[in-house]
Motif scaffolding. Structure first.
Motif, PDB file in Angstrom:
ATOM      1  N   GLY A 219      35.052  40.403  40.691  1.00  0.00           N
ATOM      2  CA  GLY A 219      35.900  40.365  41.880  1.00  0.00           C
ATOM      3  C   GLY A 219      35.094  39.964  43.102  1.00  0.00           C
ATOM      4  O   GLY A 219      33.960  40.421  43.291  1.00  0.00           O
ATOM      5  N   GLY A 220      35.701  39.107  43.945  1.00  0.00           N
ATOM      6  CA  GLY A 220      34.974  38.577  45.095  1.00  0.00           C
ATOM      7  C   GLY A 220      35.598  38.910  46.430  1.00  0.00           C
ATOM      8  O   GLY A 220      35.382  38.195  47.404  1.00  0.00           O
ATOM      9  N   GLY A 239      25.078  39.481  39.575  1.00  0.00           N
ATOM     10  CA  GLY A 239      26.029  38.380  39.435  1.00  0.00           C
ATOM     11  C   GLY A 239      27.398  38.790  39.940  1.00  0.00           C
ATOM     12  O   GLY A 239      27.757  39.967  39.919  1.00  0.00           O
ATOM     13  N   VAL A 240      28.162  37.808  40.403  1.00  0.00           N
ATOM     14  CA  VAL A 240      29.554  38.023  40.811  1.00  0.00           C
ATOM     15  C   VAL A 240      30.417  37.013  40.085  1.00  0.00           C
ATOM     16  O   VAL A 240      30.173  35.804  40.162  1.00  0.00           O
ATOM     17  CB  VAL A 240      29.748  37.847  42.331  1.00  0.00           C
ATOM     18  N   VAL A 241      31.417  37.497  39.368  1.00  0.00           N
ATOM     19  CA  VAL A 241      32.383  36.616  38.716  1.00  0.00           C
ATOM     20  C   VAL A 241      33.740  36.882  39.356  1.00  0.00           C
ATOM     21  O   VAL A 241      34.170  38.026  39.455  1.00  0.00           O
ATOM     22  CB  VAL A 241      32.403  36.828  37.180  1.00  0.00           C
ATOM     23  N   ALA A 242      34.387  35.830  39.853  1.00  0.00           N
ATOM     24  CA  ALA A 242      35.627  36.010  40.617  1.00  0.00           C
ATOM     25  C   ALA A 242      36.607  34.886  40.311  1.00  0.00           C
ATOM     26  O   ALA A 242      36.212  33.737  40.130  1.00  0.00           O
ATOM     27  CB  ALA A 242      35.332  36.050  42.115  1.00  0.00           C
ATOM     28  N   GLU A 243      37.882  35.254  40.283  1.00  0.00           N
ATOM     29  CA  GLU A 243      38.912  34.238  40.097  1.00  0.00           C
ATOM     30  C   GLU A 243      39.023  33.384  41.341  1.00  0.00           C
ATOM     31  O   GLU A 243      39.242  32.176  41.271  1.00  0.00           O
ATOM     32  CB  GLU A 243      40.249  34.897  39.773  1.00  0.00           C
ATOM     33  N   ARG A 244      38.886  34.004  42.520  1.00  0.00           N
ATOM     34  CA  ARG A 244      38.794  33.273  43.781  1.00  0.00           C
ATOM     35  C   ARG A 244      38.046  34.160  44.761  1.00  0.00           C
ATOM     36  O   ARG A 244      38.440  35.290  45.028  1.00  0.00           O
ATOM     37  CB  ARG A 244      40.163  32.874  44.333  1.00  0.00           C
ATOM     38  N   GLY A 319      40.731  44.069  42.848  1.00  0.00           N
ATOM     39  CA  GLY A 319      41.714  44.118  43.921  1.00  0.00           C
ATOM     40  C   GLY A 319      43.149  44.245  43.447  1.00  0.00           C
ATOM     41  O   GLY A 319      43.437  44.764  42.367  1.00  0.00           O
ATOM     42  N   ALA A 320      44.045  43.746  44.278  1.00  0.00           N
ATOM     43  CA  ALA A 320      45.479  43.875  44.013  1.00  0.00           C
ATOM     44  C   ALA A 320      46.190  42.614  44.468  1.00  0.00           C
ATOM     45  O   ALA A 320      45.619  41.771  45.150  1.00  0.00           O
ATOM     46  CB  ALA A 320      46.030  45.100  44.736  1.00  0.00           C
ATOM     47  N   ARG A 321      47.455  42.511  44.079  1.00  0.00           N
ATOM     48  CA  ARG A 321      48.269  41.357  44.454  1.00  0.00           C
ATOM     49  C   ARG A 321      49.609  41.879  44.973  1.00  0.00           C
ATOM     50  O   ARG A 321      49.934  43.056  44.815  1.00  0.00           O
ATOM     51  CB  ARG A 321      48.492  40.447  43.244  1.00  0.00           C
ATOM     52  N   ALA A 481      33.849  51.162  39.773  1.00  0.00           N
ATOM     53  CA  ALA A 481      34.969  50.414  40.345  1.00  0.00           C
ATOM     54  C   ALA A 481      35.073  50.718  41.830  1.00  0.00           C
ATOM     55  O   ALA A 481      34.648  51.791  42.300  1.00  0.00           O
ATOM     56  CB  ALA A 481      36.282  50.751  39.644  1.00  0.00           C
ATOM     57  N   ALA A 482      35.644  49.770  42.576  1.00  0.00           N
ATOM     58  CA  ALA A 482      35.738  49.928  44.027  1.00  0.00           C
ATOM     59  C   ALA A 482      36.868  49.095  44.588  1.00  0.00           C
ATOM     60  O   ALA A 482      37.252  48.067  44.023  1.00  0.00           O
ATOM     61  CB  ALA A 482      34.409  49.508  44.678  1.00  0.00           C
ATOM     62  N   GLY A 483      37.413  49.535  45.719  1.00  0.00           N
ATOM     63  CA  GLY A 483      38.396  48.754  46.454  1.00  0.00           C
ATOM     64  C   GLY A 483      39.829  49.057  46.070  1.00  0.00           C
ATOM     65  O   GLY A 483      40.146  50.114  45.508  1.00  0.00           O
TER      66      GLY A 483
END
Length: 524
Positions: A219-220, A239-244, A319-321, A481-483
């Protein structure tokens, strides 16, 4: 057209131009043409490397203007007056056409240059849309680098006839060779991936060859960025892997409660977060969606591309949507009248009737903003009273073209197969059903955690949030986990950043404690 301050700033930017720029304006006798002419005259006066000429071609949108390097056709056109959020798109296009190098890697530039085929892109935007500039800037850059690619930005408010004909009800909407290519925010990497079909496989192969991370952040957004920075500052392999990169912040307009910053906008904050992370030795893997968590001594994160990343510890910050209404017709008419971004899509509903679903701060703020654009707003709240702050409620009730309905349960979105024409709701007090004729529905009913891919691996709450303790630990050893994705209350940017930092410190503590016995044994 431009005030003195903007002229001064733009003049300083244009000093970086090294090639002659030709601006060709296609004008008619409209007020918009006169406004565009004023803007372009101001720009031309700021640099001796810019020339302006006017045409009146019948087969080219008017008003519009093209930007070209002298002696070449670069395929960049603005059909609209790029002020507001799009002013940055104009400045970047001027700089890049003028020879200033873009801030992308050499590999990406080479990938763009090697794309084969003929690509004519049209991007419909609104000047109040904070998501549109990323798309416009990406496609302008691609047109500048590859002669097979052409792009025109189209202001939907200025070209209402095209918006109506193509039934565009959400921005940005991108057409490629006359067919819909995509809707919503897209960055350069996402667009390239859709055009270069072999890119995903090549990237998956690269990812599969990476070593084991000490900390892998999934998550970014604000939580993920903070976690990456705190982990990297400990000197461990991060490392950071994020969809966006940027997450939900990218879809946020005004931010006025980020401590020490009086006001900012989501995309600006997201860009600052990414820049801050890049100051450290962090491996950022963007446009990658996590699909499976594999617990073990070394934890695996399987991606949609097929690659699996390995890490000693993982921090989940997905995160969330926006939450959906989950009623008949909602998905069928998504982006055909059902939308989730009033700032982006509001101008497309000028003079029309709309509904806002949700009576919290987001819903009431949306209704207030829309009331200045549309003919009428109906706000529907499921509960018996609005939940927004009192100051927002007072403003809402002062507006003459707003109707507030409480105890209203939306039951169906209706349409004519191509676009929304109304909604049905039930009065929860009387049980009676009612219908509202309208053209747009703005859904503002909160957030849904992005945890579907984690079911069966980490403990989730009844609402799908990751259950964490005071240290950010999940039910799986080594996984934190966070956020907004967690059970921590109050989904706020500043809280997400704090939780991300805490999760990184907890992960570091976990690494120290789990590696200590092995080190002692080796020493013995």
């Amino acid at each position: 057209m431009l005030d003195a301050n903007l002229k001064t700033q733009l003049k300083a930017y244009l000093e970086k131009v090294t090639h002659q720029i030709e601006i060709t304006a296609n004008l008619d006798g409209s007020d918009a043409s006169q406004e565009m002419q004023g803007l372009l005259n101001d720009i031309a006066e700021l640099s001796d490397k810019i020339t302006l000429k006017e045409t009146s071609e019948a087969d080219v949108r008017a008003p519009s203007f093209a930007l070209n390097r002298a002696g070449s056709n670069m395929g960049i056109r603005f059909a609209g007056i790029p002020m507001g959020h799009e002013f940055t798109s104009l400045v970047l296009a001027l700089l890049q056409v003028g020879g200033h190098p873009p801030k992308v890697s050499a590999d990406v530039i080479e990938q763009i240059k090697n794309i084969q085929g003929q690509f004519n892109f049209e991007t419909y935007i609104s000047l109040s849309c904070q998501n549109c500039p990323d798309v416009v800037q990406a496609l302008n850059l691609m047109a500048m680098l590859n002669p097979n690619i052409r792009h025109v930005m189209i202001d939907g408010a200025l070209y209402q006839d095209e918006v109506e004909k193509r039934q565009i009800m959400a921005v940005p909407t991108v057409y490629l060779n006359g067919e819909v290519f995509g809707q919503g925010r897209m960055d350069l990497e996402q667009i390239i991936a859709k055009l270069d079909t072999g890119a995903a496989a090549r990237e998956a192969e690269k990812l599969a060859q990476k070593g084991v991370f000490d900390v892998l952040v999934v998550g970014g957004g604000p939580a993920g960025a903070a976690a990456a920075i705190y982990a990297a500052r400990k000197g461990i392999n991060t490392g950071v892997v994020a969809e966006r990169f940027g997450g939900q912040v990218l879809d946020t307009m005004a931010i006025e409660n980020f401590i020490s910053v009086k006001e900012t906008e989501g995309p600006k904050l997201a860009a600052a977060l990414e820049q801050h992370v890049k100051e450290y030795d962090v491996d950022i893997m963007n446009v990658q969606r996590a699909e499976k968590l594999i617990p073990g001594n070394t934890i695996g994160v399987q991606l949609a591309s097929g690659a699996t990343l390995q890490a000693k510890t993982v921090i989940l910050a997905t995160g969330a949507r926006w939450r959906s209404m989950n009623v008949p017709g909602e998905q069928e008419y998504r982006n055909k009248g059902v939308t989730y971004c009033p700032h982006c899509d509001g101008p497309l509903f000028k003079g029309k009737r709309v509904a806002v679903i949700g009576g919290g701060n987001s819903g009431v703020e949306a209704a207030i903003d829309l009331a200045g654009i549309v003919s009428h707003v109906t706000l529907l709240e499921f509960g018996s009273q609005l939940r927004a702050d009192a100051v927002l409620q007072r403003k809402l009730h002062s507006l003459p073209n707003v109707t507030v309905l409480t105890d209203a349960q939306t039951t169906e979105v209706t349409g004519d197969t191509t676009k929304v024409n109304g909604l049905n709701y039930t009065d929860r007090k009387t049980g009676q059903s009612h219908r509202i004729e309208l053209e747009g529905i703005f859904v503002q009913i909160g957030l849904l955690p992005n945890t579907e891919w984690l079911k069966g691996t980490v403990e989730l709450s009844k609402t799908g949030e990751i259950v964490v303790d005071t240290h950010g630990r999940t039910s799986v050893p080594g996984v934190f986990a966070a956020g907004d994705v967690t059970t921590v209350p109050y989904k706020q940017i500043v809280i997400a950043m704090g939780e991300g930092s805490k999760a990184a410190l907890s992960a570091f503590d976990h690494l120290i404690r789990t590696s200590a016995p092995a080190e002692e044994k080796a020493a013995a």
